[in-house]
Structure formats: structure tokens, C-alpha cells
Design an enzyme around this catalytic site. Structure first.
Site, PDB file in Angstrom:
ATOM      1  N   ASP A  54       0.830  -1.211   0.000  1.00 30.72           N
ATOM      2  CA  ASP A  54       0.000   0.000   0.000  1.00 30.72           C
ATOM      3  C   ASP A  54       0.862   1.258   0.000  1.00 30.72           C
ATOM      4  O   ASP A  54       0.530   2.257  -0.644  1.00 30.72           O
ATOM      5  CB  ASP A  54      -0.901   0.013   1.242  1.00 30.72           C
ATOM      6  CG  ASP A  54      -2.004  -1.024   1.159  1.00 30.72           C
ATOM      7  OD1 ASP A  54      -2.489  -1.282   0.049  1.00 30.72           O
ATOM      8  OD2 ASP A  54      -2.362  -1.583   2.214  1.00 30.72           O
ATOM      9  N   ARG A 156      -8.349  19.232  22.646  1.00 36.48           N
ATOM     10  CA  ARG A 156      -7.046  19.198  23.325  1.00 36.48           C
ATOM     11  C   ARG A 156      -6.555  17.762  23.299  1.00 36.48           C
ATOM     12  O   ARG A 156      -7.300  16.851  23.659  1.00 36.48           O
ATOM     13  CB  ARG A 156      -7.154  19.664  24.774  1.00 36.48           C
ATOM     14  CG  ARG A 156      -7.353  21.157  24.913  1.00 36.48           C
ATOM     15  CD  ARG A 156      -7.539  21.532  26.378  1.00 36.48           C
ATOM     16  NE  ARG A 156      -7.699  22.974  26.531  1.00 36.48           N
ATOM     17  CZ  ARG A 156      -8.847  23.613  26.350  1.00 36.48           C
ATOM     18  NH1 ARG A 156      -9.933  22.957  26.008  1.00 36.48           N
ATOM     19  NH2 ARG A 156      -8.913  24.922  26.510  1.00 36.48           N
ATOM     20  N   ALA A 170      -6.940   2.548   7.419  1.00 36.60           N
ATOM     21  CA  ALA A 170      -5.528   2.759   7.753  1.00 36.60           C
ATOM     22  C   ALA A 170      -5.411   3.378   9.160  1.00 36.60           C
ATOM     23  O   ALA A 170      -5.981   2.854  10.113  1.00 36.60           O
ATOM     24  CB  ALA A 170      -4.877   3.615   6.664  1.00 36.60           C
ATOM     25  N   LYS A 173      -8.474   3.721  11.430  1.00 33.37           N
ATOM     26  CA  LYS A 173      -9.001   2.541  12.131  1.00 33.37           C
ATOM     27  C   LYS A 173      -8.255   2.320  13.447  1.00 33.37           C
ATOM     28  O   LYS A 173      -8.861   1.991  14.467  1.00 33.37           O
ATOM     29  CB  LYS A 173      -8.928   1.299  11.247  1.00 33.37           C
ATOM     30  CG  LYS A 173      -9.632   0.112  11.867  1.00 33.37           C
ATOM     31  CD  LYS A 173      -9.708  -1.058  10.938  1.00 33.37           C
ATOM     32  CE  LYS A 173     -10.423  -2.210  11.622  1.00 33.37           C
ATOM     33  NZ  LYS A 173      -9.767  -2.638  12.881  1.00 33.37           N
ATOM     34  N   ALA A 193      -5.754  10.681  20.796  1.00 31.12           N
ATOM     35  CA  ALA A 193      -5.591  10.846  22.241  1.00 31.12           C
ATOM     36  C   ALA A 193      -6.117  12.191  22.755  1.00 31.12           C
ATOM     37  O   ALA A 193      -5.354  13.036  23.231  1.00 31.12           O
ATOM     38  CB  ALA A 193      -4.113  10.671  22.630  1.00 31.12           C
TER      39      ALA A 193
HETATM   40  P1  NAD Z   1       3.908   1.726   6.811  1.00 30.55           P
HETATM   41  O1  NAD Z   1       4.844   1.019   5.940  1.00 30.55           O
HETATM   42  O2  NAD Z   1       4.214   1.853   8.273  1.00 30.55           O
HETATM   43  O3  NAD Z   1       2.464   1.083   6.581  1.00 30.55           O
HETATM   44  C1  NAD Z   1       1.565   1.042   7.530  1.00 30.55           C
HETATM   45  C2  NAD Z   1       0.557  -0.065   7.259  1.00 30.55           C
HETATM   46  O4  NAD Z   1      -0.623   0.574   6.836  1.00 30.55           O
HETATM   47  C3  NAD Z   1       0.897  -1.105   6.208  1.00 30.55           C
HETATM   48  O5  NAD Z   1       0.582  -2.386   6.717  1.00 30.55           O
HETATM   49  C4  NAD Z   1      -0.048  -0.771   5.061  1.00 30.55           C
HETATM   50  O6  NAD Z   1      -0.447  -1.914   4.305  1.00 30.55           O
HETATM   51  C5  NAD Z   1      -1.206  -0.207   5.815  1.00 30.55           C
HETATM   52  N1  NAD Z   1      -2.074   0.652   5.018  1.00 30.55           N
HETATM   53  C6  NAD Z   1      -1.726   1.714   4.258  1.00 30.55           C
HETATM   54  N2  NAD Z   1      -2.822   2.223   3.678  1.00 30.55           N
HETATM   55  C7  NAD Z   1      -3.866   1.465   4.104  1.00 30.55           C
HETATM   56  C8  NAD Z   1      -5.259   1.505   3.870  1.00 30.55           C
HETATM   57  N3  NAD Z   1      -5.791   2.444   3.100  1.00 30.55           N
HETATM   58  N4  NAD Z   1      -6.040   0.603   4.493  1.00 30.55           N
HETATM   59  C9  NAD Z   1      -5.522  -0.348   5.295  1.00 30.55           C
HETATM   60  N5  NAD Z   1      -4.206  -0.437   5.560  1.00 30.55           N
HETATM   61  C10 NAD Z   1      -3.405   0.470   4.964  1.00 30.55           C
HETATM   62  O7  NAD Z   1       3.676   3.183   6.307  1.00 30.55           O
HETATM   63  P2  NAD Z   1       3.558   3.684   4.821  1.00 30.55           P
HETATM   64  O8  NAD Z   1       3.724   2.550   3.872  1.00 30.55           O
HETATM   65  O9  NAD Z   1       4.410   4.879   4.721  1.00 30.55           O
HETATM   66  O10 NAD Z   1       2.018   4.099   4.803  1.00 30.55           O
HETATM   67  C11 NAD Z   1       1.586   5.285   5.381  1.00 30.55           C
HETATM   68  C12 NAD Z   1       0.255   5.009   5.999  1.00 30.55           C
HETATM   69  O11 NAD Z   1       0.447   4.230   7.151  1.00 30.55           O
HETATM   70  C13 NAD Z   1      -0.441   6.262   6.460  1.00 30.55           C
HETATM   71  O12 NAD Z   1      -1.224   6.820   5.444  1.00 30.55           O
HETATM   72  C14 NAD Z   1      -1.251   5.773   7.642  1.00 30.55           C
HETATM   73  O13 NAD Z   1      -2.601   5.525   7.283  1.00 30.55           O
HETATM   74  C15 NAD Z   1      -0.623   4.463   8.018  1.00 30.55           C
HETATM   75  N6  NAD Z   1      -0.177   4.574   9.396  1.00 30.55           N
HETATM   76  C16 NAD Z   1      -0.849   3.839  10.326  1.00 30.55           C
HETATM   77  C17 NAD Z   1      -0.515   3.965  11.660  1.00 30.55           C
HETATM   78  C18 NAD Z   1      -1.289   3.179  12.657  1.00 30.55           C
HETATM   79  O14 NAD Z   1      -2.178   2.412  12.246  1.00 30.55           O
HETATM   80  N7  NAD Z   1      -0.999   3.345  13.946  1.00 30.55           N
HETATM   81  C19 NAD Z   1       0.488   4.829  12.074  1.00 30.55           C
HETATM   82  C20 NAD Z   1       1.156   5.561  11.096  1.00 30.55           C
HETATM   83  C21 NAD Z   1       0.796   5.430   9.749  1.00 30.55           C
END
Ligand code: NAD
Length: 275
Positions: A54, A156, A170, A173, A193
Site C-alpha cells: 500500500d 485538546r 488505515a 481505524k 488521544a
Molecule cells: P507503513 O509502511 O508503516 O504502513 C503502515 C501499514 O498501513 C501497512 O501495513 C499498510 O499496508 C497499511 N495501510 C496503508 N494504507 C492502508 C489503507 N488504506 N487501508 C488499510 N491499511 C493500509 O507506512 P507507509 O507505507 O508509509 O504508509 C503510510 C500510511 O500508514 C499512512 O497513510 C497511515 O494511514 C498508516 N499509518 C498507520 C498507523 C497506525 O495504524 N498506527 C500509524 C502511522 C501510519
């Protein structure tokens, strides 16, 4: 009526993540697409194939976001199942067959448009496929949230994420937001938070906002903030307000028999097999 001659030679761009498996798939795809008479070029392509996960598709989206209206994307995943990837690494031949039969069919999903307005009048715009998250770098972020001109709440906490329907699975969720079907034209606000006690109060749940409504976030302190747009993070220090709305363009994916149903993807990714 003048008939336009439509060339069958589609222009295809390949973008691969830097790992041996993705690079091997990219190499295989390159030679097979050449053999099948496609034009391989990174310039103004008709179809962009991202190879990786992704994250790679997010990078492909940002590389080609200026030509969204006439480019279609397709993703090959070389790891576990992705949300933006329709083909597995062993399905290169199937993808090429579908590209040969392709008549331009597409599946389109909404994307997010943001305007970051600075105190000195400058403005930065960006588009996101998943979400935009704002956080204050030093201390608790205090910000007013307006929805469709209603001063809704004073937040806040650590930050606020605004996601697209496809981004709902992503980061949104993980923040406790709802999963939205990607054809629903809406944005979702999710708190990172939030401080909630007898003195400070926010709604606490995520909020799904319809297409017509603009969301405005006004940070209350002149400080440094990080703004993450999908997989890229920017730092600004004099933000007046950020405006969020669904973009007038959508992301187009190549519609193919392999386009997995959204609910199957959600089930595969988060539930797995149920007895
Ligand atoms: P990354 O490699 O850390 O990927 C994070 C995970 O998010 C991977 O498993 C990827 O498959 C999944 N992902 C990305 N888009 C998705 C979607 N639309 N639906 C379900 N899963 C999805 O980071 P990256 O590749 O640079 O991707 C950036 C994305 O990672 C951001 O857009 C953000 O949504 C996500 N992210 C998630 C968290 C979290 O869940 N705590 C934290 C930071 C970023």
C-alpha cells in the site's frame, strides 16, 4: 462526425519498492509488457503499475497526482494482502492479459484536498489518498474544529486525523474510527488521544462528514506542527488554519476481474478465517 483514432499502445509506468522481490517482479513485468507491445515510460502514462504494498501505491499516487484525471492505477503486492493492490506477485501474466483486453474501465474513489493557510498569508495545498494528520510537536495540541461553518468543539490532545473512505482502514481505524465503504463520499475526523475530563470536552467519537461540508481546524498556539499527508510528513510553524474538503478529482483504478471486493479485503486483513 470525426472519429478519433484510438491507439491500442497504452503507455505504462512501473514503480517498484526497493526490495529484491518487488524488483524481480518489476523486471519480469517490464520484459513481458515490452513483448506485448506496450509503451513503457514514466512520462504521462495511461496506467501506473505499483509493485510493493500500500505504501508503494501511496507513493505512486503522489508522483502522478497532477495527472489524476487521465491516469489509472493498479497495484501488485509482493508481501501480504494490501488495500490498494489487486494482484499478487505470481499474477503478472493475468495482469498483462487484462491490460490487453482493457477498454478503459475504471473504479474511482474520493480523495482529500487540504489548504494550509499560514499567518503571513501564504497557502500550501495538498491531496491525500489515506489521510492528513496534524500534531503539535512540543506540547498538547489545542485546536478549534469547525464543521460546515459550525464552531463544533475545542480539541485538546495529541492531534487530529482526517481520512478519506479508502483511508478509513488505515491510521483512522487504529484511532478507533469507523470503516467506510470507499464509494461513500465523505471524510472522517478521528481524534488522536484527546483530553477528556470535567474541564475539557470533545465529542470523543469519530465524525463522518458529508462531501458538501468543509472541515476547518484552527490551532490555537503559534508553534511547530507536523502535518502528515499519507506517507510524508511536513513541519510548519505559523499555521493559521487548515481547510479540508473532498477533492474535485478522484483516484482511478484499473477495473479488472481481479478487483477484490472491499468487504473481502476488510475481512482478509482484519478478521481472517471464521469457523
Ligand atoms: P507503513 O509502511 O508503516 O504502513 C503502515 C501499514 O498501513 C501497512 O501495513 C499498510 O499496508 C497499511 N495501510 C496503508 N494504507 C492502508 C489503507 N488504506 N487501508 C488499510 N491499511 C493500509 O507506512 P507507509 O507505507 O508509509 O504508509 C503510510 C500510511 O500508514 C499512512 O497513510 C497511515 O494511514 C498508516 N499509518 C498507520 C498507523 C497506525 O495504524 N498506527 C500509524 C502511522 C501510519
Amino acid at each position: 462526425m470525426i472519429q478519433m483514432k484510438i491507439t491500442d499502445r497504452k503507455k505504462i509506468a512501473l514503480l517498484s519498492s526497493r526490495n529484491p522481490k518487488s524488483e524481480a517482479v518489476s523486471k519480469e513485468l517490464w520484459s513481458k509488457l515490452k513483448e506485448a507491445n506496450f509503451i513503457l515510460t514514466p512520462k504521462n502514462p495511461d496506467v501506473v503499475i505499483s509493485i510493493g504494498g500500500d505504501g508503494m501505491l501511496l507513493s505512486a499516487f503522489h508522483k502522478y497526482e497532477s495527472i489524476l484525471d487521465h491516469v489509472r492505477f493498479v497495484g501488485i503486492h509482493t508481501g501480504h494482502l494490501g488495500f490498494y493492490t489487486d494482484y499478487r506477485d505470481f499474477e503478472v501474466d493475468k495482469l498483462i492479459e487484462n491490460l490487453k483486453l482493457d477498454k478503459g474501465a475504471k473504479v474511482s474513489y474520493p480523495i482529500l484536498n487540504i489548504k494550509v493557510k499560514m499567518m503571513d498569508g501564504r497557502q500550501v495545498t495538498a491531496r491525500a489518498l489515506n489521510e492528513v494528520t496534524i500534531k503539535r510537536l512540543s506540547r498538547t495540541m489545542v485546536a478549534d474544529i469547525h464543521i460546515n461553518h459550525v464552531p463544533f468543539e475545542r480539541f485538546r490532545g495529541d492531534g487530529i486525523s482526517v481520512s478519506t473512505p479508502t483511508g478509513s482502514t488505515a491510521y483512522n481505524k487504529s484511532l478507533g474510527g469507523a470503516v467506510l465503504h470507499p464509494t461513500i463520499e465523505a471524510l472522517q475526523i478521528a481524534e488522536v488521544a484527546s483530553l477528556n475530563n470535567r474541564v475539557y470536552r470533545t465529542l470523543g467519537s469519530s465524525i463522518v462528514v458529508p462531501k458538501k461540508d468543509k472541515i476547518v481546524i484552527e490551532p490555537k498556539h503559534d508553534d511547530r506542527y507536523s502535518i502528515s499527508v499519507d506517507n510524508r510528513t511536513f513541519v510548519y510553524d505559523n499555521i493559521d488554519r487548515i481547510e479540508y474538503q473532498l477533492d474535485s478529482s478522484k483516484i482511478n483504478f484499473l477495473a479488472s476481474p481481479s478487483h477484490t471486493s472491499f468487504w473481502n479485503r476488510v475481512k482478509d486483513a482484519f478478521i481472517g478465517e471464521v469457523e
